[in-house]
Design an enzyme around this catalytic site. Structure first.
Site, PDB file in Angstrom:
ATOM      1  CB  CYS A   1      -1.103   0.088   1.206  1.00 23.36           C
ATOM      2  SG  CYS A   1      -2.398  -0.881   0.805  1.00 23.36           S
TER       3      CYS A   1
HETATM    4  N1  CO8 Z   1     -20.502  -7.580   9.002  1.00 21.01           N
HETATM    5  C1  CO8 Z   1     -20.907  -7.509  10.271  1.00 21.01           C
HETATM    6  N2  CO8 Z   1     -19.906  -7.742  11.069  1.00 21.01           N
HETATM    7  C2  CO8 Z   1     -18.821  -8.230  10.999  1.00 21.01           C
HETATM    8  C3  CO8 Z   1     -18.293  -8.102   9.508  1.00 21.01           C
HETATM    9  C4  CO8 Z   1     -19.023  -7.812   8.562  1.00 21.01           C
HETATM   10  N3  CO8 Z   1     -18.882  -7.764   7.276  1.00 21.01           N
HETATM   11  N4  CO8 Z   1     -16.990  -8.175   9.685  1.00 21.01           N
HETATM   12  C5  CO8 Z   1     -16.982  -8.443  10.896  1.00 21.01           C
HETATM   13  N5  CO8 Z   1     -17.869  -8.328  11.675  1.00 21.01           N
HETATM   14  C6  CO8 Z   1     -17.735  -8.366  13.225  1.00 21.01           C
HETATM   15  C7  CO8 Z   1     -16.710  -9.413  13.790  1.00 21.01           C
HETATM   16  O1  CO8 Z   1     -17.171 -10.949  13.754  1.00 21.01           O
HETATM   17  C8  CO8 Z   1     -16.522  -8.845  14.984  1.00 21.01           C
HETATM   18  O2  CO8 Z   1     -17.501  -9.351  15.951  1.00 21.01           O
HETATM   19  P1  CO8 Z   1     -17.265  -9.830  17.656  1.00 21.01           P
HETATM   20  O3  CO8 Z   1     -17.124  -8.302  18.228  1.00 21.01           O
HETATM   21  O4  CO8 Z   1     -18.759 -10.401  17.909  1.00 21.01           O
HETATM   22  O5  CO8 Z   1     -16.191 -10.630  17.456  1.00 21.01           O
HETATM   23  C9  CO8 Z   1     -16.870  -7.340  14.957  1.00 21.01           C
HETATM   24  O6  CO8 Z   1     -17.602  -7.268  13.850  1.00 21.01           O
HETATM   25  C10 CO8 Z   1     -15.756  -6.590  15.101  1.00 21.01           C
HETATM   26  O7  CO8 Z   1     -14.624  -7.132  13.935  1.00 21.01           O
HETATM   27  P2  CO8 Z   1     -13.145  -6.389  13.869  1.00 21.01           P
HETATM   28  O8  CO8 Z   1     -12.775  -6.341  15.208  1.00 21.01           O
HETATM   29  O9  CO8 Z   1     -12.446  -7.353  12.846  1.00 21.01           O
HETATM   30  O10 CO8 Z   1     -13.640  -5.121  13.271  1.00 21.01           O
HETATM   31  P3  CO8 Z   1     -12.982  -3.689  13.174  1.00 21.01           P
HETATM   32  O11 CO8 Z   1     -13.511  -2.702  14.016  1.00 21.01           O
HETATM   33  O12 CO8 Z   1     -11.404  -3.850  13.484  1.00 21.01           O
HETATM   34  O13 CO8 Z   1     -12.900  -3.363  11.710  1.00 21.01           O
HETATM   35  C11 CO8 Z   1     -11.634  -3.374   9.487  1.00 21.01           C
HETATM   36  C12 CO8 Z   1     -12.501  -4.413  10.464  1.00 21.01           C
HETATM   37  C13 CO8 Z   1     -12.698  -2.172   8.989  1.00 21.01           C
HETATM   38  C14 CO8 Z   1     -10.886  -4.335   8.604  1.00 21.01           C
HETATM   39  C15 CO8 Z   1     -10.549  -2.766  10.589  1.00 21.01           C
HETATM   40  O14 CO8 Z   1      -9.995  -3.340  11.301  1.00 21.01           O
HETATM   41  C16 CO8 Z   1      -9.681  -1.889   9.576  1.00 21.01           C
HETATM   42  O15 CO8 Z   1      -9.918  -1.297   8.569  1.00 21.01           O
HETATM   43  N6  CO8 Z   1      -8.320  -2.158   9.855  1.00 21.01           N
HETATM   44  C17 CO8 Z   1      -7.109  -1.590   9.275  1.00 21.01           C
HETATM   45  C18 CO8 Z   1      -6.666  -2.397   8.060  1.00 21.01           C
HETATM   46  C19 CO8 Z   1      -5.627  -1.840   7.308  1.00 21.01           C
HETATM   47  O16 CO8 Z   1      -5.439  -0.718   7.148  1.00 21.01           O
HETATM   48  N7  CO8 Z   1      -5.346  -2.852   6.231  1.00 21.01           N
HETATM   49  C20 CO8 Z   1      -4.343  -2.249   5.326  1.00 21.01           C
HETATM   50  C21 CO8 Z   1      -4.971  -3.075   4.156  1.00 21.01           C
HETATM   51  S1  CO8 Z   1      -4.647  -2.237   2.624  1.00 21.01           S
HETATM   52  C22 CO8 Z   1      -3.149  -2.610   2.320  1.00 21.01           C
HETATM   53  O17 CO8 Z   1      -2.282  -2.568   3.005  1.00 21.01           O
HETATM   54  C23 CO8 Z   1      -2.665  -2.994   0.808  1.00 21.01           C
HETATM   55  C24 CO8 Z   1      -2.711  -4.558   0.539  1.00 21.01           C
HETATM   56  C25 CO8 Z   1      -2.579  -4.633  -0.755  1.00 21.01           C
HETATM   57  C26 CO8 Z   1      -3.874  -4.530  -1.387  1.00 21.01           C
HETATM   58  C27 CO8 Z   1      -4.632  -5.734  -1.312  1.00 21.01           C
HETATM   59  C28 CO8 Z   1      -5.753  -5.713  -2.303  1.00 21.01           C
HETATM   60  C29 CO8 Z   1      -6.623  -6.899  -2.425  1.00 21.01           C
END
Ligand code: CO8
Length: 371
Positions: free
Chosen positions: A156
């Site tokens: 990224c």
């Molecule tokens: N719908 C409903 N509930 C959900 C969903 C969903 N889709 N997904 C998860 N939940 C639930 C979970 O089960 C969990 O439930 P419980 O509390 O009961 O266990 C609850 O929601 C909370 O889950 P999380 O703690 O996982 O949720 P977050 O608040 O952390 O949000 C995110 C998830 C949005 C993914 C967040 O963690 C985030 O954005 N993190 C940053 C990630 C990031 O910056 N990554 C970089 C990636 S980009 C990059 O580097 C490029 C890579 C190359 C590109 C790739 C292309 C394919």
């Protein structure tokens, strides 16, 4: 010393748009079909049922409302759940080069440069469409540019690292003007059947002209560059040419992009906030002298948290940190420069930070000033 500038930028994105409700409806239909066809194993406890996704969660957790993609129909089709593309083939232009050329033409126009002015093309992306010949050389050829061209991969941070390389080439005297191209066609690498990632990515491309002593209308001087990498498996893809020879079994889905999103969030926010603060200190610039934070578009909450840590307050105008993620989703490395391209109406003398962060981990921050 001569100044090195961002002389212009251009973006391209596909027309197809998927809303949260549409991506969730498709995902939930897939979940229902899966749970139904595995009813007995689920009842016996052999399989865990899949859970529904929700639009409310997506918007609250990430800030994403829609994403632009190259093939909406096939992504939403639960019997396919991925775009339908053709193999790369020498008879036609590659998908990344096509997107790159469209964005590059807009950037060249804004920077007021023609192909003869450009000495090199650097393409940075999270996913190589093929290994060789370089997509950058294909773009160089299509645009009629002399000099050199190459591809580079820094997850990224590919866009900002590529701009950094362009700066270094100009500073060292091997080029005066460099075209940086960053196609991020991410949806082919997304497992749309995975609840925690199916909503995150969109497709798009940004191009930037980095130039010595630009006289273009929208010129930004690059004042400072700061880069860091720190190894982490929290964002990973094992998809590789080695896969055809592998003697252990991994499914296609296991080899694709996966992440521990929550760990990334917790580890990267303090790292980036500290990184930007240190850069501002080194340049004797106070946080309130920064008029825009054009940050990597992974998550709106992350962006707001980083900015609030840097400026020392939760209260700030939403225009301070643009959020194209709301419309485009996560555009991998193109996100920070999409934010820049869409929101760079600064007055002369105003400063901004362009900062990427992501897989690697990798972070690159560019301190710029409108001149
Ligand atoms: N719908 C409903 N509930 C959900 C969903 C969903 N889709 N997904 C998860 N939940 C639930 C979970 O089960 C969990 O439930 P419980 O509390 O009961 O266990 C609850 O929601 C909370 O889950 P999380 O703690 O996982 O949720 P977050 O608040 O952390 O949000 C995110 C998830 C949005 C993914 C967040 O963690 C985030 O954005 N993190 C940053 C990630 C990031 O910056 N990554 C970089 C990636 S980009 C990059 O580097 C490029 C890579 C190359 C590109 C790739 C292309 C394919």
């Amino acid at each position: 010393m001569e100044e090195i500038h961002i002389a212009g930028s251009g973006i391209w994105f596909p027309e197809d748009v998927i809303t949260n409700d549409e991506i969730v409806a498709s995902f939930n239909s897939y979940v229902d079909a899966y749970n139904n066809s595995n009813k007995e194993k689920i009842t016996s406890g052999e399989l865990i049922p899949l859970e529904h996704s929700s639009s409310e969660f997506i918007e609250k957790a990430s800030g994403i409302k829609t994403r632009h993609v190259i093939d909406k129909k096939n992504i939403l089709d639960i019997d396919r759940m991925m775009p339908s593309l053709k193999n790369e083939d020498e008879s036609r232009i590659s998908i990344q080069a096509d997107a790159g050329i469209k964005a590059a033409k807009i950037a060249m126009k804004e920077a007021n440069v023609s192909p003869e002015d450009i000495d090199g093309v650097i393409l940075g992306t999270s996913h190589a469409a093929r290994y060789y010949p370089a997509i950058a050389i294909e773009i160089q050829n299509a645009l009629g540019i002399d000099g050199y061209a190459y591809d580079m991969l820094v997850g990224c941070s590919s866009t900002t690292f590529a701009i950094n390389n362009a700066y270094s080439d100009i500073a060292s005297g091997i080029a005066d003007t460099v075209l940086v191209v960053n196609p991020e066609i991410s949806t082919p690498a997304v497992n749309f059947a995975k609840r925690d990632i199916h909503f995150i990515f969109g497709d798009g491309c940004v191009a930037t002209i980095v130039k010595k002593d630009s006289k273009s209308e929208k010129t930004f001087k690059i004042i400072d560059r700061k880069l860091i990498t720190k190894f982490s498996n929290n964002i990973r893809s094992d998809w590789s040419y080695l896969s055809r020879t592998a003697t252990d079994h991994k499914t296609e889905e296991e080899l694709l992009f996966y992440q521990n999103g929550n760990s990334v969030f917790k580890e990267v926010c303090p790292l980036v906030a500290e990184f930007i603060s240190t850069q501002l200190d080194k340049n004797n610039i106070k946080p309130d002298e920064i008029s825009k934070f054009w940050l990597h578009q992974a998550n709106a909450r992350m962006i707001n948290l980083i900015v609030s840590k840097v400026i020392g307050s939760n209260e700030f105008d939403t225009n301070l940190a643009p959020l194209p993620i709301q419309k485009f989703g996560n555009l991998a490395s193109a996100g920070s420069m999409f934010a820049f391209n869409l929101n760079n109406d600064l007055e002369k003398g105003q400063k901004g930070i362009i900062c990427s962060f992501g897989a690697g981990y990798s972070v690159c921050s560019l301190l710029v000033e409108r001149v």
